[in-house]
Design an enzyme around this catalytic site. Structure first.
Site, PDB file in Angstrom:
ATOM      1  N   GLY A 102      -6.157 -53.336  16.412  1.00 21.71           N
ATOM      2  CA  GLY A 102      -7.479 -53.949  16.460  1.00 21.71           C
ATOM      3  C   GLY A 102      -7.479 -55.460  16.364  1.00 21.71           C
ATOM      4  O   GLY A 102      -8.537 -56.057  16.245  1.00 21.71           O
ATOM      5  N   SER A 152      26.135 -60.639 -13.363  1.00 15.95           N
ATOM      6  CA  SER A 152      24.875 -60.061 -12.921  1.00 15.95           C
ATOM      7  C   SER A 152      24.017 -61.219 -12.426  1.00 15.95           C
ATOM      8  O   SER A 152      23.734 -62.160 -13.172  1.00 15.95           O
ATOM      9  CB  SER A 152      24.192 -59.339 -14.081  1.00 15.95           C
ATOM     10  N   CYS A 197      20.115 -58.381 -11.185  1.00 16.05           N
ATOM     11  CA  CYS A 197      19.060 -57.858 -12.047  1.00 16.05           C
ATOM     12  C   CYS A 197      17.766 -58.655 -11.926  1.00 16.05           C
ATOM     13  O   CYS A 197      16.802 -58.387 -12.624  1.00 16.05           O
ATOM     14  CB  CYS A 197      19.513 -57.795 -13.497  1.00 16.05           C
ATOM     15  N   ARG A 213       2.157 -42.612  21.166  1.00 15.90           N
ATOM     16  CA  ARG A 213       2.893 -43.579  20.370  1.00 15.90           C
ATOM     17  C   ARG A 213       3.322 -42.890  19.090  1.00 15.90           C
ATOM     18  O   ARG A 213       2.735 -41.871  18.693  1.00 15.90           O
ATOM     19  CB  ARG A 213       2.030 -44.782  20.041  1.00 15.90           C
ATOM     20  N   TYR A 267      26.103 -52.915  -7.710  1.00 17.19           N
ATOM     21  CA  TYR A 267      24.821 -52.251  -7.976  1.00 17.19           C
ATOM     22  C   TYR A 267      23.661 -53.230  -7.837  1.00 17.19           C
ATOM     23  O   TYR A 267      23.860 -54.444  -7.853  1.00 17.19           O
ATOM     24  CB  TYR A 267      24.799 -51.644  -9.388  1.00 17.19           C
ATOM     25  N   ARG A 306      -5.868 -54.273  28.635  1.00 19.71           N
ATOM     26  CA  ARG A 306      -5.615 -54.121  27.201  1.00 19.71           C
ATOM     27  C   ARG A 306      -4.416 -54.906  26.718  1.00 19.71           C
ATOM     28  O   ARG A 306      -3.450 -55.063  27.444  1.00 19.71           O
ATOM     29  CB  ARG A 306      -5.368 -52.647  26.876  1.00 19.71           C
ATOM     30  N   ARG A 314      21.308 -57.896 -22.713  1.00 21.58           N
ATOM     31  CA  ARG A 314      21.416 -59.357 -22.635  1.00 21.58           C
ATOM     32  C   ARG A 314      21.023 -59.972 -23.963  1.00 21.58           C
ATOM     33  O   ARG A 314      20.013 -59.594 -24.573  1.00 21.58           O
ATOM     34  CB  ARG A 314      20.489 -59.872 -21.534  1.00 21.58           C
ATOM     35  N   HIS A 355     -11.323 -47.743  10.201  1.00 19.31           N
ATOM     36  CA  HIS A 355     -10.486 -48.921   9.952  1.00 19.31           C
ATOM     37  C   HIS A 355     -10.025 -48.949   8.496  1.00 19.31           C
ATOM     38  O   HIS A 355      -8.851 -49.152   8.199  1.00 19.31           O
ATOM     39  CB  HIS A 355     -11.300 -50.177  10.279  1.00 19.31           C
ATOM     40  N   GLY A 415      21.095 -63.262 -11.836  1.00 20.07           N
ATOM     41  CA  GLY A 415      19.709 -63.412 -12.283  1.00 20.07           C
ATOM     42  C   GLY A 415      19.004 -64.221 -11.210  1.00 20.07           C
ATOM     43  O   GLY A 415      18.885 -65.444 -11.298  1.00 20.07           O
ATOM     44  N   THR A 416      18.562 -63.528 -10.202  1.00 18.17           N
ATOM     45  CA  THR A 416      18.074 -64.246  -9.020  1.00 18.17           C
ATOM     46  C   THR A 416      16.689 -64.851  -9.217  1.00 18.17           C
ATOM     47  O   THR A 416      16.261 -65.647  -8.386  1.00 18.17           O
ATOM     48  CB  THR A 416      18.081 -63.312  -7.793  1.00 18.17           C
ATOM     49  N   ASN A 417      16.030 -64.495 -10.301  1.00 16.27           N
ATOM     50  CA  ASN A 417      14.762 -65.192 -10.578  1.00 16.27           C
ATOM     51  C   ASN A 417      15.069 -66.650 -10.912  1.00 16.27           C
ATOM     52  O   ASN A 417      14.508 -67.580 -10.343  1.00 16.27           O
ATOM     53  CB  ASN A 417      14.026 -64.551 -11.758  1.00 16.27           C
ATOM     54  N   ASP A 418      15.967 -66.815 -11.864  1.00 18.88           N
ATOM     55  CA  ASP A 418      16.345 -68.187 -12.224  1.00 18.88           C
ATOM     56  C   ASP A 418      17.172 -68.846 -11.127  1.00 18.88           C
ATOM     57  O   ASP A 418      17.024 -70.038 -10.867  1.00 18.88           O
ATOM     58  CB  ASP A 418      17.130 -68.182 -13.543  1.00 18.88           C
ATOM     59  N   MET A 432      -6.197 -57.717  18.590  1.00 13.71           N
ATOM     60  CA  MET A 432      -6.335 -58.475  19.838  1.00 13.71           C
ATOM     61  C   MET A 432      -7.449 -57.857  20.696  1.00 13.71           C
ATOM     62  O   MET A 432      -8.055 -56.872  20.331  1.00 13.71           O
ATOM     63  CB  MET A 432      -5.005 -58.486  20.569  1.00 13.71           C
ATOM     64  N   LYS A 451       2.492 -50.184  23.803  1.00 18.47           N
ATOM     65  CA  LYS A 451       1.600 -49.373  24.613  1.00 18.47           C
ATOM     66  C   LYS A 451       2.105 -49.279  26.047  1.00 18.47           C
ATOM     67  O   LYS A 451       2.170 -48.197  26.643  1.00 18.47           O
ATOM     68  CB  LYS A 451       0.217 -50.010  24.597  1.00 18.47           C
ATOM     69  N   ARG A 460      16.220 -56.798 -21.725  1.00 21.25           N
ATOM     70  CA  ARG A 460      15.865 -58.139 -22.220  1.00 21.25           C
ATOM     71  C   ARG A 460      15.542 -57.991 -23.704  1.00 21.25           C
ATOM     72  O   ARG A 460      14.438 -57.620 -24.076  1.00 21.25           O
ATOM     73  CB  ARG A 460      14.665 -58.685 -21.474  1.00 21.25           C
ATOM     74  N   GLU A 469      22.943 -67.325 -12.907  1.00 24.10           N
ATOM     75  CA  GLU A 469      21.565 -67.707 -12.589  1.00 24.10           C
ATOM     76  C   GLU A 469      21.383 -69.217 -12.549  1.00 24.10           C
ATOM     77  O   GLU A 469      20.276 -69.714 -12.358  1.00 24.10           O
ATOM     78  CB  GLU A 469      20.573 -67.040 -13.554  1.00 24.10           C
TER      79      GLU A 469
HETATM   80  C1  PEP Z   1      16.657 -63.711 -13.720  1.00 26.34           C
HETATM   81  O1  PEP Z   1      16.615 -64.909 -13.978  1.00 26.34           O
HETATM   82  O2  PEP Z   1      16.767 -63.259 -12.572  1.00 26.34           O
HETATM   83  C2  PEP Z   1      16.598 -62.729 -14.795  1.00 26.34           C
HETATM   84  C3  PEP Z   1      16.747 -61.454 -14.566  1.00 26.34           C
HETATM   85  O3  PEP Z   1      16.323 -63.203 -16.028  1.00 26.34           O
HETATM   86  P1  PEP Z   1      14.844 -63.559 -16.528  1.00 26.34           P
HETATM   87  O4  PEP Z   1      13.901 -63.139 -15.473  1.00 26.34           O
HETATM   88  O5  PEP Z   1      14.668 -62.845 -17.803  1.00 26.34           O
HETATM   89  O6  PEP Z   1      14.949 -65.043 -16.678  1.00 26.34           O
HETATM   90 MG    MG Z   2      16.933 -65.545 -15.992  1.00 27.19          MG
END
Ligand code: PEP
Ligand code: MG
Length: 989
Positions: free
Chosen positions: A207, A874, A942, A442, A962, A198, A720, A558, A876-879, A209, A128, A664, A855
């Site tokens: 809103g 690839s 993935c 703004r 990718y 202000r 997979r 709001h 597997g960033t979850n694991d 502060m 502001k 999967r 992974e």
């Molecule tokens: C992972 O682990 O990132 C993955 C893609 O495999 P899943 O989620 O099936 O374990």
């Molecule tokens: Mg996995």
């Protein structure tokens, strides 16, 4: 110095108008109304004057709105927030070193007159402060003022809530300059200067502060104001509003006490509304208010304007750390150490007669993006009247007839500001006796639809470049555009219609409080939050809800603003819905919806609909198509999709996916008709029995793969091999145990529950304490190679068939959960043996790849060796996240993890956004060593992070080929990948 942070109930001022006009003005309205709604407040005009505890309106006029200023962009894009935060940190470091530099250096500068600032000083002056400074420098009519920096705020905290050395002197000096410019004097009896105080942070915190208006009033200056304006009532009303607001914000006194006192005087004098209060009655109100202060504050109300100013500045600084503001920053990923600036500005009044007025306007339509002035305006009114809907505000175009000269001036300024900022602006203005004053500009908040249209239009108007257009649209905006709509063919029963406040449709169970919404959502229910109107205290419920319905408030309320920002569908101001919060129900016509009953809202039409209705999935508009095509031309990363079925693949392809990054295969086992066969396969007593079951599964898998490979013709499809532990395909042990025990207890003949017994024994056998770390992934395949053989056969037989149909197929077979290269090599042998057999039988050549998921941290750490046996990686960033942190992905989010994030133990949820320092480091190592061993190694991601913009930026930095995400996130990822590339190139430059 009386400095108290406001209690949650004292937030009207801050809550006020802090948002963006169509967007922002709304919450201002909410703030105002919370302070006074339902009590028959003044219907505008002078009478309503100082009621605006809201950060936007002013006693009889308005000053500049508080702490917002950010382009819709800033709040969300964490990377942007982070970069800016780093800039601010550098600025803070600079300030600290300047302060340490010793007595010979000039005193540190804490205060900037508006003409000394500019748009580039957002870190220091807040959005502001930077905005009004820029307008002042551009020669636009802005009421004079100055801004106390965010550095001063941080220093204030560092010193234990004391003003830093020199700040107060500089404030007084700046005030003297304002006095000179306005010809008014602070505390002067004849010609008093009144100011607004202000908040305004680097990032918009609508809103959240506090703000104090009409500061400088006491008995003497009030009489001076009455004399000057020839309107005693106006001056008295402004005075009582000021005491009320100041007491709440600065002295921390419960605002309800003032409301009760006001009601008592109204009752006694027979005034139906605030506007009916006579000057004598208002004098009584002022005295009653003073009594409350004496009681609650144990002292007199501060009459000395400089004391008032001191207190207000401290209170605004303190409001940076109130609960609402802290929650808001947590939600939006805004760092907590940026601090707020404080802008002090001389007040102007829009309710000084027929040649005065006030309004809010956007340079384009913030809902559709259409190029036209859009907004609302009221003659002889204060800003509050516009946002609070006390009087129906006509569209801004009405000004053309009523005040044509001012309208022309305003329209020209609007054009100029848009061209100057090269983006849609959200403007606030007041006309005081024929003089136009610009109070704020703004970057305007906008809907997703408008964001895309404006970005594309502005390229066509040659206002911005294609790169800028691509950078301007937030990836989450694309997400919003992909919201669901109600099937037009559906037979719906409309209960009532409100304002179409935030697009998209949603259904869920009605809930009537934010806490309940949160509670039910946590229990897995879909809910719609129903309120008369919302305020910042409801935000957590809005986050939890599928959508929001309010019975009061406009497109600028709001609820509308916040829901739009979050991409939640919202219907606002549905007056036909009578909400009874106590009874937890709302009634529209003859239908009453009670808590827990399902209904639907359509935020695109404003309809409130009985029950649940069929929805259709959205498509990509022409403008979005254009924007994404531009994005595609800038990005390097390919965007693939995760999909298990042919229809996923088709949708992904329609959204622009360039491959399937994860199929999967086990999901195909879960289908009802297949499960018994899968169970037979699991329970098989011998390899022969198992093979028999697998033979039954083979044609089913083959037909799935045929569909996917066909849908993705010409593009890679990563399939997979089976991953989860086998017990996941069997009934739960608890259920079986109950069944068998009950049967035993009831003396049921054994043969009648023999099957359950057998299942129970098998489940017990397969049960593991830590199944996530047990017999799953490639370990399972190596234990039962027949499964690998069946799956590989299904993939390649489908490929052979398609090849014969002259379809270009590119299967890639992926091995899950590899930790040691030997696991990969052995699985690979099974794959290759089967492949040779199948391709030999089919007498065709199929180019296929074999690769692995990365992974398990060990696979990343030994990526060189792993890459020698894999053609692709690839992530597997979850694991990988689960195993790097040691957090169970199934339990952590329901347990401690979200609390960790809320409490700042972790900066973000690592399952949502990649942890750069840990998981990211493993990825970097794996990419480097993998590519060193095999230069043409294909590398992608993935895990769920593949659709998260911040994670995509990391993937770009790491040089992945990718990202793969769910089909609906493909357009988001296309844009995010382009932005990541453009940012990276800009950083390199
Ligand atoms: C992972 O682990 O990132 C993955 C893609 O495999 P899943 O989620 O099936 O374990
Ligand atoms: Mg996995």
């Amino acid at each position: 110095m009386a400095v108290r942070s406001s209690s949650p109930s004292s937030t009207a001022a801050a809550r006020a108008r802090a948002t963006a006009a169509a967007a922002s003005d709304a919450d201002g309205a909410a703030g105002v109304r919370k302070g006074g709604e339902g009590k028959g407040k003044a219907p505008g005009g002078k009478a309503a004057s100082a009621r605006s505890s809201n950060g936007k309106a002013v006693a009889g006029g308005r000053a500049v709105a508080g702490g917002k200023a950010v382009a819709g962009k800033a709040t969300a894009a964490r990377t942007t927030v982070k970069a800016a935060a780093e800039g601010a940190a550098r600025a803070r470091a600079g300030a600290a070193s300047a302060r340490r530099a010793g007595p010979r250096r000039r005193a540190h500068k804490w205060v900037y007159l508006f003409e000394q600032g500019g748009a580039a000083m957002r870190d220091l002056l807040g959005g502001k402060g930077a905005g009004v400074a820029e307008m002042t420098r551009a020669g636009l009519p802005v009421p004079p003022g100055f801004t106390i920096t965010t550095e001063a705020c941080n220093e204030f905290y560092r010193l234990g809530r004391q003003f830093p050395d020199g700040m107060w002197d500089q404030t007084r000096a700046a005030l003297t300059t304002i006095e000179r410019k306005t010809g008014k004097r602070f505390g002067d009896t004849d010609n008093p200067l009144l100011v607004s105080v202000r908040s305004g942070a680097r990032f918009s915190m609508p809103g959240m502060m506090d703000t104090v208006l009409n500061l400088g009033l006491n008995d003497r200056t009030r009489d001076g104001l009455a004399e000057l304006t020839g309107d005693e009532r106006f001056a008295l009303d402004a005075h009582r509003r000021f005491i009320q607001l100041f007491s709440k914000i600065v002295l921390g006194i419960d605002g309800d006490l003032f409301e009760h006192a006001l009601d008592a005087v109204k009752q006694r004098t027979g005034a139906a509304t605030d506007a009916d209060l006579t000057p004598d009655a208002l004098r009584d109100v002022v005295e009653a208010y003073r009594g409350i202060v004496r009681d609650q504050h144990k002292g007199e109300f501060p009459e000395e304007p400089l004391d008032q100013l001191r207190g207000a500045i401290g209170a605004v600084f303190s409001s940076w750390n109130n609960k609402r503001a802290t929650d808001y920053r947590n939600y939006n990923g805004i760092p907590h150490d940026l601090g707020t600036a404080v802008s002090v500005q001389s007040m102007v009044f829009g309710n000084m007669g027929g040649d005065s007025g006030t309004g809010v306007a956007f340079t384009r339509d913030p809902n559709t993006g259409e190029r036209r002035l859009f907004g609302e305006y009221l003659l002889n009114a204060q800003g509050e009247d516009v946002v609070a809907g006390i009087r129906t505000a006509p569209p801004i175009s009405a000004m053309r007839d009523q005040l044509p000269k001012v309208y022309r001036e305003f329209a020209a300024i609007a054009r100029r500001l848009e061209t100057h900022y090269r983006d849609m602006q959200d403007l606030e203005f007041t006309i005081e006796r024929g003089h136009l004053y610009m109070l704020q500009t703004r970057t305007a908040k906008r809907t997703a639809q408008a964001a895309v249209k404006i970005a594309v239009d502005m390229v066509r108007e040659r206002l911005i470049t294609r790169e800028e257009a691509v950078q301007r649209v937030e990836p989450r905006h694309i997400d919003h555009l992909l919201h669901r709509r109600i099937d037009p063919a559906a037979d719906i029963r409309i209960l009532t219609t409100g304002l179409a406040a935030s697009p998209g449709a949603a259904y869920g169970k009605a809930v009537f409080s934010a806490d309940r919404a949160e509670e039910m959502a946590r229990a897995g229910e879909k809910v719609i939050l129903v309120r008369i109107e919302t305020n910042p205290d409801d935000v957590h419920g809005m986050i939890a809800a599928e959508g929001v319905l309010t019975s009061r408030g406009g497109r600028t309320s709001h609820a509308a603003v916040v829901a739009r920002g979050m991409g939640r569908p919202c219907v606002a101001g549905a007056e036909g819905a009578r909400v009874n919060l106590k009874a937890r129900s709302f009634t529209a016509g003859d239908v009453t919806i009670r808590e827990g009953e399902e209904f639907t809202i359509d935020g695109s039409t404003g309809n409130v609909i009985d029950g649940t209705v069929p929805m259709i999935e959205p498509e990509i508009s022409g403008e979005l198509e254009q924007l994404l095509t531009w994005a595609d031309s800038f990005r390097r990363l390919q965007v693939w999709a995760n999909g298990d079925y042919p229809h996923d693949a088709e949708r992904a392809r329609a959204f622009g996916a360039q491959g399937i990054g994860l199929c999967r295969t086990e999901h195909m086992f879960m289908q009802q008709e297949r499960l018994p066969i899968v169970q037979r396969m699991i329970l098989a007593g011998s390899e022969e029995e198992r093979r028999a079951a697998l033979d039954e599964l083979l044609p089913m898998q083959r037909s799935d793969f045929h569909g996917i490979l066909k849908a993705m013709k010409g593009l890679p499809v990563v399939i997979r091999l089976i991953d989860p532990p086998l017990h996941e395909f069997l009934p739960s042990m608890e259920d079986l145990l109950v069944e068998v025990t009950r049967a035993e207890a009831l003396g049921v003949p054994e043969e009648e529950y023999a099957e359950q017994r057998r299942l129970l024994a098998a489940v017990r056998d397969l049960r593991e304490e830590n199944p996530m770390l047990g017999l799953r992934g490639c370990r399972l395949g190596l234990r039962y190679p027949e499964i690998i053989e069946m799956q590989v056969r299904a993939i390649l037989e489908a490929a052979v068939q398609l090849k014969r149909e002259r379809v270009d197929v590119r299967p890639e077979i992926m091995i899950p959960l590899v930790g040691h290269v030997n696991e990969l090599m052995r699985t690979r042998e099974h794959i290759e043996t089967t492949a040779r057999r199948v391709l030999g039988e089919g007498r065709v050549k199929i180019a296929y790849k074999v690769g692995t998921m990365i992974e398990i941290p060990r696979a990343a750490l030994t990526a060189g060796a792993v890459a020698r046996a894999a053609e692709f990686f690839s992530f597997g960033t979850n694991d990988l996240t689960q195993m790097t942190f040691g957090y169970s992905r199934d339990d952590a989010e329901a347990g401690f993890l979200l609390r960790y994030v809320a409490e700042g133990v972790l900066p973000v949820n690592p399952f949502e956004s990649l942890d750069r320092d840990g998981v990211g480091r493993l990825m970097r190592l794996a990419v480097t060593e993998g590519r060193a061993a095999r230069p043409d190694l294909e590398v992608g991601i993935c895990g769920e992070h593949g659709g998260d913009p911040a994670s995509i930026a990391l993937c770009e930095e790491l040089g992945l080929d990718y990202v793969s995400c769910s089909p609906y996130r493909v357009p988001v990822a296309r844009l995010a990948a382009a932005q990541a590339r453009l940012n990276l190139m800009a950083d390199k430059r």
